[in-house]
Design a protein around this motif. Sequence first.
Motif, PDB file in Angstrom:
ATOM      1  N   THR A  76       0.830  -1.212   0.000  1.00 21.49           N
ATOM      2  CA  THR A  76       0.000   0.000   0.000  1.00 21.49           C
ATOM      3  C   THR A  76       0.859   1.254   0.000  1.00 21.49           C
ATOM      4  OG1 THR A  76      -0.164  -0.077   2.418  1.00 21.49           O
ATOM      5  CG2 THR A  76      -1.965  -1.078   1.160  1.00 21.49           C
ATOM      6  N   ASP A  77       2.036   1.180   0.619  1.00 20.26           N
ATOM      7  CA  ASP A  77       2.853   2.388   0.754  1.00 20.26           C
ATOM      8  C   ASP A  77       4.267   2.252   0.193  1.00 20.26           C
ATOM      9  OD1 ASP A  77       4.052   0.726   2.570  1.00 20.26           O
ATOM     10  OD2 ASP A  77       3.457   1.883   4.343  1.00 20.26           O
ATOM     11  N   VAL A  78       4.593   1.097  -0.392  1.00 18.43           N
ATOM     12  CA  VAL A  78       5.892   0.806  -1.013  1.00 18.43           C
ATOM     13  C   VAL A  78       7.024   0.642   0.015  1.00 18.43           C
ATOM     14  CG1 VAL A  78       7.325   1.308  -3.048  1.00 18.43           C
ATOM     15  CG2 VAL A  78       5.104   2.350  -2.858  1.00 18.43           C
ATOM     16  N   MET A  79       6.743   0.913   1.267  1.00 17.17           N
ATOM     17  CA  MET A  79       7.779   0.778   2.291  1.00 17.17           C
ATOM     18  C   MET A  79       7.966  -0.693   2.683  1.00 17.17           C
ATOM     19  SD  MET A  79       8.662   3.829   2.302  1.00 17.17           S
ATOM     20  CE  MET A  79       9.934   3.737   3.542  1.00 17.17           C
ATOM     21  N   THR A  80       6.904  -1.484   2.600  1.00 17.49           N
ATOM     22  CA  THR A  80       6.966  -2.930   2.800  1.00 17.49           C
ATOM     23  C   THR A  80       6.125  -3.574   1.700  1.00 17.49           C
ATOM     24  OG1 THR A  80       5.020  -3.000   4.250  1.00 17.49           O
ATOM     25  CG2 THR A  80       7.172  -2.687   5.309  1.00 17.49           C
ATOM     26  N   CYS A  81       6.379  -4.865   1.422  1.00 18.22           N
ATOM     27  CA  CYS A  81       5.538  -5.562   0.452  1.00 18.22           C
ATOM     28  C   CYS A  81       5.511  -7.053   0.756  1.00 18.22           C
ATOM     29  CB  CYS A  81       6.009  -5.303  -0.981  1.00 18.22           C
ATOM     30  SG  CYS A  81       7.460  -6.257  -1.481  1.00 18.22           S
ATOM     31  N   THR A  82       4.430  -7.698   0.321  1.00 21.30           N
ATOM     32  CA  THR A  82       4.278  -9.141   0.450  1.00 21.30           C
ATOM     33  C   THR A  82       4.254  -9.758  -0.942  1.00 21.30           C
ATOM     34  OG1 THR A  82       1.864  -8.923   0.474  1.00 21.30           O
ATOM     35  CG2 THR A  82       2.987  -8.948   2.609  1.00 21.30           C
ATOM     36  N   VAL A  83       4.493 -11.074  -1.003  1.00 14.34           N
ATOM     37  CA  VAL A  83       4.572 -11.766  -2.288  1.00 14.34           C
ATOM     38  C   VAL A  83       3.235 -12.390  -2.643  1.00 14.34           C
ATOM     39  CG1 VAL A  83       5.729 -13.625  -3.546  1.00 14.34           C
ATOM     40  CG2 VAL A  83       7.024 -12.220  -1.933  1.00 14.34           C
ATOM     41  N   GLU A  84       2.803 -12.223  -3.890  1.00 14.87           N
ATOM     42  CA  GLU A  84       1.544 -12.795  -4.359  1.00 14.87           C
ATOM     43  C   GLU A  84       1.678 -14.306  -4.543  1.00 14.87           C
ATOM     44  OE1 GLU A  84      -2.376 -13.171  -5.881  1.00 14.87           O
ATOM     45  OE2 GLU A  84      -1.399 -11.595  -4.722  1.00 14.87           O
ATOM     46  N   ASN A  85       0.658 -15.013  -4.107  1.00 15.27           N
ATOM     47  CA  ASN A  85       0.609 -16.467  -4.277  1.00 15.27           C
ATOM     48  C   ASN A  85      -0.018 -16.782  -5.636  1.00 15.27           C
ATOM     49  OD1 ASN A  85       0.611 -19.216  -3.903  1.00 15.27           O
ATOM     50  ND2 ASN A  85      -1.155 -19.237  -2.525  1.00 15.27           N
ATOM     51  N   VAL A  86       0.815 -16.818  -6.666  1.00 15.08           N
ATOM     52  CA  VAL A  86       0.330 -17.064  -8.027  1.00 15.08           C
ATOM     53  C   VAL A  86       0.004 -18.559  -8.181  1.00 15.08           C
ATOM     54  CG1 VAL A  86       0.881 -16.907 -10.487  1.00 15.08           C
ATOM     55  CG2 VAL A  86       1.751 -15.181  -8.899  1.00 15.08           C
ATOM     56  N   PRO A  87      -1.188 -18.897  -8.710  1.00 13.96           N
ATOM     57  CA  PRO A  87      -1.557 -20.310  -8.883  1.00 13.96           C
ATOM     58  C   PRO A  87      -0.492 -21.097  -9.652  1.00 13.96           C
ATOM     59  CG  PRO A  87      -3.446 -18.900  -9.300  1.00 13.96           C
ATOM     60  CD  PRO A  87      -2.263 -17.990  -9.141  1.00 13.96           C
ATOM     61  N   TYR A  88      -0.239 -22.303  -9.192  1.00 17.21           N
ATOM     62  CA  TYR A  88       0.809 -23.147  -9.772  1.00 17.21           C
ATOM     63  C   TYR A  88       0.583 -23.389 -11.269  1.00 17.21           C
ATOM     64  CZ  TYR A  88       3.619 -27.332 -10.684  1.00 17.21           C
ATOM     65  OH  TYR A  88       4.497 -28.237 -11.218  1.00 17.21           O
ATOM     66  N   GLU A  89      -0.667 -23.688 -11.641  1.00 17.72           N
ATOM     67  CA  GLU A  89      -0.966 -23.981 -13.042  1.00 17.72           C
ATOM     68  C   GLU A  89      -0.680 -22.771 -13.921  1.00 17.72           C
ATOM     69  OE1 GLU A  89      -2.966 -24.494 -10.521  1.00 17.72           O
ATOM     70  OE2 GLU A  89      -3.050 -26.700 -10.394  1.00 17.72           O
ATOM     71  N   LEU A  90      -0.984 -21.573 -13.414  1.00 13.52           N
ATOM     72  CA  LEU A  90      -0.723 -20.358 -14.188  1.00 13.52           C
ATOM     73  C   LEU A  90       0.783 -20.134 -14.350  1.00 13.52           C
ATOM     74  CD1 LEU A  90      -1.515 -17.795 -15.634  1.00 13.52           C
ATOM     75  CD2 LEU A  90      -1.797 -16.672 -13.398  1.00 13.52           C
ATOM     76  N   MET A  91       1.539 -20.377 -13.273  1.00 10.94           N
ATOM     77  CA  MET A  91       2.990 -20.219 -13.368  1.00 10.94           C
ATOM     78  C   MET A  91       3.587 -21.198 -14.377  1.00 10.94           C
ATOM     79  SD  MET A  91       4.363 -17.691 -11.848  1.00 10.94           S
ATOM     80  CE  MET A  91       5.998 -18.295 -12.284  1.00 10.94           C
ATOM     81  N   CYS A  92       3.050 -22.398 -14.421  1.00  9.30           N
ATOM     82  CA  CYS A  92       3.526 -23.384 -15.406  1.00  9.30           C
ATOM     83  C   CYS A  92       3.253 -22.895 -16.825  1.00  9.30           C
ATOM     84  CB  CYS A  92       2.860 -24.743 -15.170  1.00  9.30           C
ATOM     85  SG  CYS A  92       3.432 -25.609 -13.692  1.00  9.30           S
ATOM     86  N   HIS A  93       2.063 -22.315 -17.035  1.00  4.65           N
ATOM     87  CA  HIS A  93       1.695 -21.807 -18.357  1.00  4.65           C
ATOM     88  C   HIS A  93       2.583 -20.623 -18.747  1.00  4.65           C
ATOM     89  CE1 HIS A  93      -0.700 -20.808 -21.835  1.00  4.65           C
ATOM     90  NE2 HIS A  93      -0.969 -19.605 -21.342  1.00  4.65           N
ATOM     91  N   ILE A  94       2.808 -19.707 -17.806  1.00  5.51           N
ATOM     92  CA  ILE A  94       3.673 -18.556 -18.065  1.00  5.51           C
ATOM     93  C   ILE A  94       5.089 -19.026 -18.400  1.00  5.51           C
ATOM     94  CG2 ILE A  94       4.800 -16.567 -16.965  1.00  5.51           C
ATOM     95  CD1 ILE A  94       2.145 -16.121 -15.435  1.00  5.51           C
ATOM     96  N   THR A  95       5.565 -20.017 -17.639  1.00  9.75           N
ATOM     97  CA  THR A  95       6.901 -20.573 -17.891  1.00  9.75           C
ATOM     98  C   THR A  95       7.005 -21.155 -19.288  1.00  9.75           C
ATOM     99  OG1 THR A  95       7.238 -21.077 -15.542  1.00  9.75           O
ATOM    100  CG2 THR A  95       8.576 -22.310 -17.129  1.00  9.75           C
TER     101      THR A  95
END
Length: 327
Positions: free
Chosen positions: A280-299
């Motif tokens: 929200t403020d760029v001072m901290t951030c968390t990592v998005e949990n991208v679906p495994y199947e989508l990551m395989c397709h992107i790869t």
Amino acid sequence: MALDRRPEDMVRITTPELAQAFIDEQIEIVRKQVGDKKVLLALSGGVDSSVVAALLIKAIGKQLVCVHVNHGLLRKGEPEQVIEVFRNQMDANLIYVDAVDRFLDKLAGVEDPEEKRMIIGNEFIEVFTEEARKLDGIEFLAQGTIWPDILESEEGIKAHHNAGGLPEDMNFALVEPVRILFKDEVRVVGDQLGLPHEMNYRQPFPGPGLGVRCPGAITRDRLEAVRESDAILREEFAKNGLEGKVWQYFTVVPDFKSTGIKDGKRAFEWSCIVRAINTTDVMTCTVENVPYELMCHITDRITHEVPGINRVLYDFTPKPTGTVEFE
């Protein structure tokens, strides 16, 4: 007078009413500061510079001269998008500068990330200075500096091209109307100014562009691999409902190669790192949990469609310990 520091008791801008109050205040400040002179703005098409452009157009109209510099480090299709939105839709006073060869030639062989940032930032200033000499009445340089830029520069985390560093012989005074705002506040102000949704809510993009996503000495072929892989990632996130849900996502292609197999033959090629984070403020951030199947397709798409890439990796590092960008 414009504030140099964000007041500790400043109310977060979250509503149209608060945004309008800020806009009205800044319009008055800018008009007093600028008078009848012209203002030169580096218009990258990112959220910060776009909001500054819209605010200044409202404040001083055609006294604003927007300069869009194509430094060869933009994402796929971005120069065309900037021209369409600002020149054709918003009727901005827009100058387009093709400086691709100029930037990439100066960056050739430079590996240090801070040196790259400084080269890119200084070259921007040089380009603006040259454009200003062609115009009468330019006395001000507008910048899309925001509060996290100032904080990170002061704390020595990284240099920012738009947080100081002007040459001593430059006689432009700075106009920085969103300097004390966090990124989420800038978007609320952009909404109130009537910016096109696709511009105001496009994901953030660093001033040095893909230069900070091409770690090591930038080469044109590896830069193109970053650009093409990034386009695939953005396309797939849009198709799968992650556009607008994830705050920022991009690819990085570091300067190292590993062995792989393509068409039954050894392929000694680069790895592509995918980063997707929320904040929200760029001072901290968390990592998005991208679906495994989508990551395989992107790869699959990146390794088969982008020349020179044979692996795709996912960055699980939050901020801290990582920063948003790699460099």
